[in-house]
Design a protein around this motif. Structure first.
Motif, PDB file in Angstrom:
ATOM      1  N   TRP A 266       0.778  -1.229   0.000  1.00 14.90           N
ATOM      2  CA  TRP A 266       0.000   0.000   0.000  1.00 14.90           C
ATOM      3  C   TRP A 266       0.817   1.290   0.000  1.00 14.90           C
ATOM      4  CZ3 TRP A 266       0.935   3.298   4.045  1.00 14.90           C
ATOM      5  CH2 TRP A 266       1.580   2.758   5.163  1.00 14.90           C
ATOM      6  N   ARG A 267       2.038   1.257   0.464  1.00 17.13           N
ATOM      7  CA  ARG A 267       2.746   2.515   0.731  1.00 17.13           C
ATOM      8  C   ARG A 267       2.970   3.338  -0.537  1.00 17.13           C
ATOM      9  NH1 ARG A 267       5.469   3.699   5.229  1.00 17.13           N
ATOM     10  NH2 ARG A 267       5.585   1.497   5.790  1.00 17.13           N
ATOM     11  N   THR A 268       3.608   2.768  -1.544  1.00 14.84           N
ATOM     12  CA  THR A 268       3.884   3.526  -2.776  1.00 14.84           C
ATOM     13  C   THR A 268       2.597   3.902  -3.495  1.00 14.84           C
ATOM     14  OG1 THR A 268       5.955   2.292  -3.005  1.00 14.84           O
ATOM     15  CG2 THR A 268       5.181   3.506  -4.929  1.00 14.84           C
ATOM     16  N   ALA A 269       1.615   2.979  -3.488  1.00 12.07           N
ATOM     17  CA  ALA A 269       0.332   3.279  -4.123  1.00 12.07           C
ATOM     18  C   ALA A 269      -0.357   4.465  -3.458  1.00 12.07           C
ATOM     19  CB  ALA A 269      -0.562   2.039  -4.061  1.00 12.07           C
ATOM     20  N   LEU A 270      -0.242   4.554  -2.137  1.00 13.41           N
ATOM     21  CA  LEU A 270      -0.832   5.682  -1.417  1.00 13.41           C
ATOM     22  C   LEU A 270      -0.168   6.996  -1.828  1.00 13.41           C
ATOM     23  CD1 LEU A 270      -2.620   6.916   0.778  1.00 13.41           C
ATOM     24  CD2 LEU A 270      -0.838   6.327   2.450  1.00 13.41           C
ATOM     25  N   TYR A 271       1.151   6.999  -1.944  1.00 11.24           N
ATOM     26  CA  TYR A 271       1.852   8.227  -2.334  1.00 11.24           C
ATOM     27  C   TYR A 271       1.394   8.702  -3.714  1.00 11.24           C
ATOM     28  CZ  TYR A 271       5.044   7.139   1.514  1.00 11.24           C
ATOM     29  OH  TYR A 271       5.579   6.878   2.746  1.00 11.24           O
ATOM     30  N   TRP A 272       1.311   7.763  -4.664  1.00  8.39           N
ATOM     31  CA  TRP A 272       0.894   8.146  -6.008  1.00  8.39           C
ATOM     32  C   TRP A 272      -0.573   8.549  -6.038  1.00  8.39           C
ATOM     33  CZ3 TRP A 272       3.728   9.571  -9.904  1.00  8.39           C
ATOM     34  CH2 TRP A 272       5.051   9.126  -9.999  1.00  8.39           C
ATOM     35  N   GLY A 273      -1.408   7.895  -5.245  1.00  6.26           N
ATOM     36  CA  GLY A 273      -2.811   8.283  -5.177  1.00  6.26           C
ATOM     37  C   GLY A 273      -2.982   9.704  -4.678  1.00  6.26           C
ATOM     38  N   LEU A 274      -2.228  10.060  -3.636  1.00  2.00           N
ATOM     39  CA  LEU A 274      -2.276  11.428  -3.110  1.00  2.00           C
ATOM     40  C   LEU A 274      -1.779  12.426  -4.155  1.00  2.00           C
ATOM     41  CD1 LEU A 274      -0.916  10.767   0.495  1.00  2.00           C
ATOM     42  CD2 LEU A 274      -3.225  11.532  -0.082  1.00  2.00           C
ATOM     43  N   PHE A 275      -0.720  12.070  -4.872  1.00  2.07           N
ATOM     44  CA  PHE A 275      -0.140  12.983  -5.859  1.00  2.07           C
ATOM     45  C   PHE A 275      -1.108  13.238  -7.018  1.00  2.07           C
ATOM     46  CE2 PHE A 275       2.412  13.440  -9.808  1.00  2.07           C
ATOM     47  CZ  PHE A 275       2.942  14.696  -9.539  1.00  2.07           C
ATOM     48  N   VAL A 276      -1.674  12.170  -7.570  1.00  2.01           N
ATOM     49  CA  VAL A 276      -2.576  12.326  -8.712  1.00  2.01           C
ATOM     50  C   VAL A 276      -3.861  13.036  -8.283  1.00  2.01           C
ATOM     51  CG1 VAL A 276      -3.895  11.104 -10.479  1.00  2.01           C
ATOM     52  CG2 VAL A 276      -1.609  10.307  -9.856  1.00  2.01           C
ATOM     53  N   ALA A 277      -4.373  12.711  -7.087  1.00  4.44           N
ATOM     54  CA  ALA A 277      -5.575  13.390  -6.588  1.00  4.44           C
ATOM     55  C   ALA A 277      -5.314  14.879  -6.380  1.00  4.44           C
ATOM     56  CB  ALA A 277      -6.044  12.744  -5.293  1.00  4.44           C
ATOM     57  N   ALA A 278      -4.136  15.229  -5.889  1.00  5.56           N
ATOM     58  CA  ALA A 278      -3.794  16.641  -5.692  1.00  5.56           C
ATOM     59  C   ALA A 278      -3.764  17.375  -7.022  1.00  5.56           C
ATOM     60  CB  ALA A 278      -2.442  16.758  -4.992  1.00  5.56           C
ATOM     61  N   LEU A 279      -3.288  16.719  -8.070  1.00  6.52           N
ATOM     62  CA  LEU A 279      -3.286  17.351  -9.392  1.00  6.52           C
ATOM     63  C   LEU A 279      -4.707  17.636  -9.870  1.00  6.52           C
ATOM     64  CD1 LEU A 279      -0.496  15.433 -11.353  1.00  6.52           C
ATOM     65  CD2 LEU A 279      -0.348  17.661 -10.245  1.00  6.52           C
ATOM     66  N   GLN A 280      -5.653  16.715  -9.576  1.00  2.07           N
ATOM     67  CA  GLN A 280      -7.038  16.935  -9.992  1.00  2.07           C
ATOM     68  C   GLN A 280      -7.655  18.107  -9.245  1.00  2.07           C
ATOM     69  OE1 GLN A 280      -7.594  15.007 -12.687  1.00  2.07           O
ATOM     70  NE2 GLN A 280      -5.561  14.341 -12.040  1.00  2.07           N
ATOM     71  N   ALA A 281      -7.328  18.244  -7.961  1.00  4.22           N
ATOM     72  CA  ALA A 281      -7.838  19.377  -7.181  1.00  4.22           C
ATOM     73  C   ALA A 281      -7.266  20.694  -7.705  1.00  4.22           C
ATOM     74  CB  ALA A 281      -7.498  19.195  -5.707  1.00  4.22           C
ATOM     75  N   LEU A 282      -5.983  20.700  -8.019  1.00  5.11           N
ATOM     76  CA  LEU A 282      -5.363  21.916  -8.564  1.00  5.11           C
ATOM     77  C   LEU A 282      -5.922  22.235  -9.943  1.00  5.11           C
ATOM     78  CD1 LEU A 282      -1.644  21.344  -7.477  1.00  5.11           C
ATOM     79  CD2 LEU A 282      -3.292  22.960  -6.490  1.00  5.11           C
ATOM     80  N   ALA A 283      -6.247  21.215 -10.720  1.00  7.56           N
ATOM     81  CA  ALA A 283      -6.846  21.451 -12.037  1.00  7.56           C
ATOM     82  C   ALA A 283      -8.204  22.127 -11.901  1.00  7.56           C
ATOM     83  CB  ALA A 283      -6.979  20.132 -12.797  1.00  7.56           C
ATOM     84  N   ALA A 284      -8.970  21.733 -10.863  1.00 10.39           N
ATOM     85  CA  ALA A 284     -10.262  22.381 -10.624  1.00 10.39           C
ATOM     86  C   ALA A 284     -10.068  23.853 -10.257  1.00 10.39           C
ATOM     87  CB  ALA A 284     -11.019  21.649  -9.522  1.00 10.39           C
ATOM     88  N   LEU A 285      -9.077  24.141  -9.435  1.00 13.22           N
ATOM     89  CA  LEU A 285      -8.806  25.531  -9.063  1.00 13.22           C
ATOM     90  C   LEU A 285      -8.270  26.318 -10.251  1.00 13.22           C
ATOM     91  CD1 LEU A 285      -7.176  25.109  -5.531  1.00 13.22           C
ATOM     92  CD2 LEU A 285      -9.506  25.817  -6.092  1.00 13.22           C
ATOM     93  N   ASN A 286      -7.613  25.643 -11.158  1.00 16.29           N
ATOM     94  CA  ASN A 286      -7.096  26.316 -12.347  1.00 16.29           C
ATOM     95  C   ASN A 286      -8.213  26.871 -13.217  1.00 16.29           C
ATOM     96  OD1 ASN A 286      -4.816  27.111 -13.886  1.00 16.29           O
ATOM     97  ND2 ASN A 286      -5.130  25.396 -15.287  1.00 16.29           N
ATOM     98  N   GLN A 287      -9.437  26.301 -13.061  1.00 17.36           N
ATOM     99  CA  GLN A 287     -10.598  26.743 -13.839  1.00 17.36           C
ATOM    100  C   GLN A 287     -11.318  27.927 -13.184  1.00 17.36           C
ATOM    101  OE1 GLN A 287     -11.692  25.508 -16.720  1.00 17.36           O
ATOM    102  NE2 GLN A 287     -10.428  23.694 -16.940  1.00 17.36           N
ATOM    103  N   LEU A 288     -10.778  28.463 -12.102  1.00 16.27           N
ATOM    104  CA  LEU A 288     -11.448  29.540 -11.374  1.00 16.27           C
ATOM    105  C   LEU A 288     -11.834  30.722 -12.255  1.00 16.27           C
ATOM    106  CD1 LEU A 288     -12.447  30.628  -8.650  1.00 16.27           C
ATOM    107  CD2 LEU A 288     -10.149  31.540  -8.250  1.00 16.27           C
ATOM    108  N   PRO A 289     -10.988  31.188 -13.187  1.00 14.77           N
ATOM    109  CA  PRO A 289     -11.404  32.333 -14.021  1.00 14.77           C
ATOM    110  C   PRO A 289     -12.693  32.075 -14.800  1.00 14.77           C
ATOM    111  CG  PRO A 289      -9.037  31.997 -14.197  1.00 14.77           C
ATOM    112  CD  PRO A 289      -9.575  30.821 -13.432  1.00 14.77           C
ATOM    113  N   LEU A 290     -12.919  30.846 -15.253  1.00 16.85           N
ATOM    114  CA  LEU A 290     -14.145  30.543 -15.991  1.00 16.85           C
ATOM    115  C   LEU A 290     -15.347  30.434 -15.069  1.00 16.85           C
ATOM    116  CD1 LEU A 290     -12.875  27.909 -18.587  1.00 16.85           C
ATOM    117  CD2 LEU A 290     -13.662  30.231 -19.058  1.00 16.85           C
TER     118      LEU A 290
END
Length: 462
Positions: A266-290
């Protein structure tokens, strides 16, 4: 066979041939439209500010937002029932209606008064609509007086009302005593199938507050289209439910048994899950101007931003749970079912990355891109010709990409998430799970083949 140079030379030539085929027949498989896009987002904002100042539209002090919009209902109607993709392309090159347009919004926190200003892709003014407070005082003009104001003001914007016929007139008394009028005009010819080109003029009090071009799509088409979409959505919803049962629930059940056997990694999978999920959250914030295009001015801008932050946080939590579960299940089941395969997380470690197997897999994956392009293009090309499938027209670029803070970021985040999730949840989990069931009950290859068939059915329905 993969060790022989002839195999790789032949594969390279075939891949190049497939790419050439895809490039040649892509416009036939996927109808493309040509836009005379001579106005960008910054020019739309600047021109809108100039017009608003000259005509007194919207609040005196305002914020701006802009987006590039498509009248999808009109496109669907034209392409399905009023001439097809060729008719829609002809509409874009003509001067009767602009389905694509820039929309600029002027708004201010706490202000009901706001305005939306429209431009064609070529940068020509294409109308506006101003929203006034309902309790704002104003004169109660009679229909004839309001009509004279509407027609005189519209002529200043180059509208030739002589080609239209007035078909509707309505009025509404506002709480402040102001009377607002609405007049609808229609072109007798040409028609859009059974639809019509129309123009709506609105008068608020004693001045023009709206000039909107639109196509009156028959109500019967709207019902038929909704029925068609309803059937497709039902199939997709059923596939999503089945996918959740087979993939996600299967991951949970598989992890339960592996946990009892001490096989959960689980350890490495958890790290990558957190990383990819964080990118999705930042992508949502990137749409703030629209997001300001839909901002409710009754709430504070701070509340709107907090709402966007909370939405991004919810995406992060939800995607972390979903992705981490998928990654852990894929890693654990794959290690148990295929212990001699290279681990995904260690693919580019010094020991694995320098191996001939990884080199061959990497080169092979890039060569498969050409075959994949050719397959998709051939699939849509043949079905549009043989089965008369409808493929909506589209553009090869998305002007709204430049409206976000970092235009490149969302494409990167989406691609990374899709690559990881498809590799783990949609490949590793079902195939490894099927292999383990085959080990338990026999006929391992038969179980893996059945898993492939289930995947084909699910992806086809989605």
């Amino acid at each position: 066979m993969m060790r022989k140079p002839a195999f790789w030379i032949l594969s390279t030539l075939l891949s190049i041939g497939c790419i050439s085929f895809a490039v040649k027949y892509f416009p036939d498989a996927f109808p493309l439209v040509s836009l005379d896009l001579r106005m960008d987002r910054d020019q739309a904002l600047s021109r809108a500010a100039e017009l608003a100042e000259n005509h007194g539209w919207g609040p005196e002090s305002y914020d701006q937002a802009a987006s590039f919009e498509l009248d999808g209902l009109t496109q669907h109607y034209v392409e399905l029932e009023a001439g097809g993709n060729e008719a829609f392309s002809a509409m874009l090159t003509g001067d009767l209606y602009a389905p694509y347009k820039w929309e600029v919004r002027h708004f201010q926190q706490g202000e009901i008064r706001q305005v939306r200003i429209f431009f064609t892709p070529a940068g020509e003014f294409y109308g506006f609509r101003e929203q006034l407070p309902e309790d704002e005082a104003g004169p109660a003009l009679e229909k004839e007086a309001a009509l004279a104001i509407a027609e005189a003001a519209s002529s200043q914007f180059g509208i030739e009302l002589g080609v239209y016929q007035r078909i509707e007139a309505s009025q509404e008394i506002r709480p402040g005593g102001r009377v607002d009028h609405r007049f609808v005009y229609e072109r007798p010819a040409p028609q859009v199938g059974e639809g019509h080109y129309r123009l709506r003029l609105e008068v608020g009090g004693e001045r023009l507050t709206g000039l909107v071009h639109f196509v009156k799509v028959p109500e019967g088409f709207s019902r038929r289209y909704q029925e068609m979409r309803s059937a497709n959505n039902t199939i997709a919803a059923g596939a999503s439910i089945f996918m959740s049962i087979v993939y996600i629930l299967g991951s949970i059940v598989g992890l339960f048994f592996l946990l009892r056997q001490g096989w959960v990694l689980w350890r490495t999978a958890l790290y990558w899950g957190l990383f990819v999920a964080a990118l999705q959250a930042l992508a949502a914030l990137n749409q703030l101007p629209l997001s300001w295009m839909g901002y409710d001015t009754a709430v504070t801008t701070t509340a709107h931003i907090v709402d966007q932050l909370l939405g991004a946080a919810a995406i992060f939590v939800g995607m972390t749970l979903l992705l981490t579960l998928s990654f852990i299940a894929a890693e654990s089941l794959s290690r148990r079912a295929f212990p001699h395969h290279v681990q995904l997380w260690r693919l580019w470690s010094p020991a694995a990355g320098s191996s001939p197997q990884v080199l061959a897999g990497t080169i092979g994956a890039y060569l498969l891109v050409g075959f994949t392009f050719a397959y998709v293009v051939a699939f849509y090309f043949l079905n549009s010709r043989l089965l008369d499938w409808w493929s909506p027209s589209g553009i090869l670029f998305e002007p709204n990409v430049l409206a976000v803070h970092f235009p490149w970021f969302n494409a990167l985040a989406l691609s990374l998430q899709a690559g990881f999730w498809e590799e783990c949840l949609f490949r590793a989990v079902p195939l490894a799970g099927a292999a383990l069931l085959g080990q338990r009950f026999g006929h391992r290859r038969l179980w893996i083949g059945a898993a492939f068939l289930i995947q084909i059915a699910i992806f086809g329905a989605l």
